[in-house]
Motif scaffolding. Structure first.
Motif, PDB file in Angstrom:
ATOM      1  N   LEU A   1       0.897  -1.037   0.022  1.00  0.00           N
ATOM      2  CA  LEU A   1       0.101   0.115   0.019  1.00  0.00           C
ATOM      3  C   LEU A   1       0.953   1.250  -0.163  1.00  0.00           C
ATOM      4  O   LEU A   1       0.899   2.129  -0.657  1.00  0.00           O
ATOM      5  N   ILE A   2       1.246   1.206   1.013  1.00  0.00           N
ATOM      6  CA  ILE A   2       2.798   2.368   0.695  1.00  0.00           C
ATOM      7  C   ILE A   2       3.776   2.496  -0.790  1.00  0.00           C
ATOM      8  O   ILE A   2       3.489   3.836  -0.866  1.00  0.00           O
ATOM      9  N   VAL A   3       3.942   1.827  -1.385  1.00  0.00           N
ATOM     10  CA  VAL A   3       4.603   1.498  -1.754  1.00  0.00           C
ATOM     11  C   VAL A   3       3.786   1.996  -3.826  1.00  0.00           C
ATOM     12  O   VAL A   3       4.111   3.142  -4.240  1.00  0.00           O
TER      13      VAL A   3
ATOM     14  N   GLU B   1       3.824   5.143  -5.678  1.00  0.00           N
ATOM     15  CA  GLU B   1       3.751   5.937  -7.023  1.00  0.00           C
ATOM     16  C   GLU B   1       2.515   6.630  -7.838  1.00  0.00           C
ATOM     17  O   GLU B   1       2.889   7.523  -8.445  1.00  0.00           O
ATOM     18  N   ARG B   2       1.760   6.498  -7.163  1.00  0.00           N
ATOM     19  CA  ARG B   2       0.591   7.393  -7.259  1.00  0.00           C
ATOM     20  C   ARG B   2       1.118   9.095  -7.292  1.00  0.00           C
ATOM     21  O   ARG B   2       0.886   9.868  -8.192  1.00  0.00           O
ATOM     22  N   ILE B   3       1.594   9.110  -6.369  1.00  0.00           N
ATOM     23  CA  ILE B   3       2.003  10.845  -5.158  1.00  0.00           C
ATOM     24  C   ILE B   3       2.981  10.942  -6.848  1.00  0.00           C
ATOM     25  O   ILE B   3       2.800  11.948  -6.731  1.00  0.00           O
ATOM     26  N   LEU B   4       4.024  10.738  -6.535  1.00  0.00           N
ATOM     27  CA  LEU B   4       4.937  10.171  -7.497  1.00  0.00           C
ATOM     28  C   LEU B   4       4.949  11.047  -8.897  1.00  0.00           C
ATOM     29  O   LEU B   4       5.093  11.602 -10.059  1.00  0.00           O
TER      30      LEU B   4
ATOM     31  N   GLU C   1      -1.371   9.232   1.917  1.00  0.00           N
ATOM     32  CA  GLU C   1      -2.202   8.653   0.857  1.00  0.00           C
ATOM     33  C   GLU C   1      -2.575   7.295   1.057  1.00  0.00           C
ATOM     34  O   GLU C   1      -3.350   5.936   0.578  1.00  0.00           O
ATOM     35  N   ALA C   2      -1.390   6.441   1.479  1.00  0.00           N
ATOM     36  CA  ALA C   2      -1.780   4.816   1.875  1.00  0.00           C
ATOM     37  C   ALA C   2      -2.746   4.172   2.802  1.00  0.00           C
ATOM     38  O   ALA C   2      -3.276   3.669   3.401  1.00  0.00           O
ATOM     39  N   GLY C   3      -3.069   5.337   3.627  1.00  0.00           N
ATOM     40  CA  GLY C   3      -3.937   5.019   5.091  1.00  0.00           C
ATOM     41  C   GLY C   3      -2.898   4.759   6.200  1.00  0.00           C
ATOM     42  O   GLY C   3      -4.244   3.587   6.552  1.00  0.00           O
TER      43      GLY C   3
END
Length: 203
Positions: free
Chosen positions: A17-19, A23-26, A42-44
């Motif tokens: 979830l963190i990775v 990716e979404r943020i980047l 973002e990962a909650g």
């Protein structure tokens, strides 16, 4: 009392979830938006888990880069091998294949753009690992061709490779470069220009 969904996640699931959040943020916000706080939000998950599982943002970026490099490797591997006795033809195939692989990997392009404006041991290693992806593919595909004694094919290849990567970056961020719109017609013009430059390689 039932545990919260976050507490019930396994470590591998939380890491994923963190990775994925990274990716979404980047892709959405670029590297300036990537930090422990935004990753956790973002990962909650709790920010402590970013430190515990990845030792901070760099560990997440390292994992993202690994996934991006795996995607590049798969993209290169999908290209059928072409038998050729021409160094020029092999250079053309290699450059256009790399260009296509980069354009199909937005994460790789974001990481490349990051390395253009910042310098760190992590970004240098990511750049080196990305270069190794292409070098490995070329080593496996390259026919047994004699490099001519005259000229400097290594430097020529470096210049052309830098140009191809700049085209990929410009297409991703602006859709144009130096007055050339990178639409279907523009890409055809860029490919024709590459062919004219490749005459420096022996046929």
């Amino acid at each position: 009392m039932a545990e919260s969904p976050i507490r019930m996640r396994s470590r591998p699931a939380t890491e994923a979830l963190i990775v994925e959040a990274g990716e979404r943020i980047l892709l959405r916000d670029g590297f300036p938006g990537l930090n422990v706080q935004t990753l956790a939000a973002e990962a909650g998950c709790d920010r402590k888990l970013v430190y515990r599982y990845f030792d901070g943002t760099d560990g997440v970026v390292d994992r993202i880069a690994g996934r991006a490099h795996a995607a590049l490797t798969a993209s290169l591997a999908s290209i059928p091998q072409v038998e050729t006795a021409s160094l020029r033809t092999f250079a053309r195939i290699s450059l256009l294949t790399w260009l296509a692989a980069l354009r199909a990997s937005p994460l790789s392009l974001r990481l490349m753009a990051w390395a253009l404006v910042e310098d760190s041991d992590l970004l240098r290693r990511i750049e080196s690992d990305r270069a190794a992806v292409l070098q490995t593919w070329m080593r496996e595909r390259r026919p047994r061709l004699r490099v001519p004694p005259e000229g400097d094919p290594v430097a020529l290849n470096a210049v052309l490779l830098a140009a191809v990567q700049a085209l990929a970056l410009s297409a991703d961020r602006r859709g144009a470069v130096a007055g050339l719109t990178l639409d279907a017609e523009g890409w055809s013009r860029a490919e024709a220009a590459l062919d004219r430059l490749l005459v420096a390689f022996p046929d």
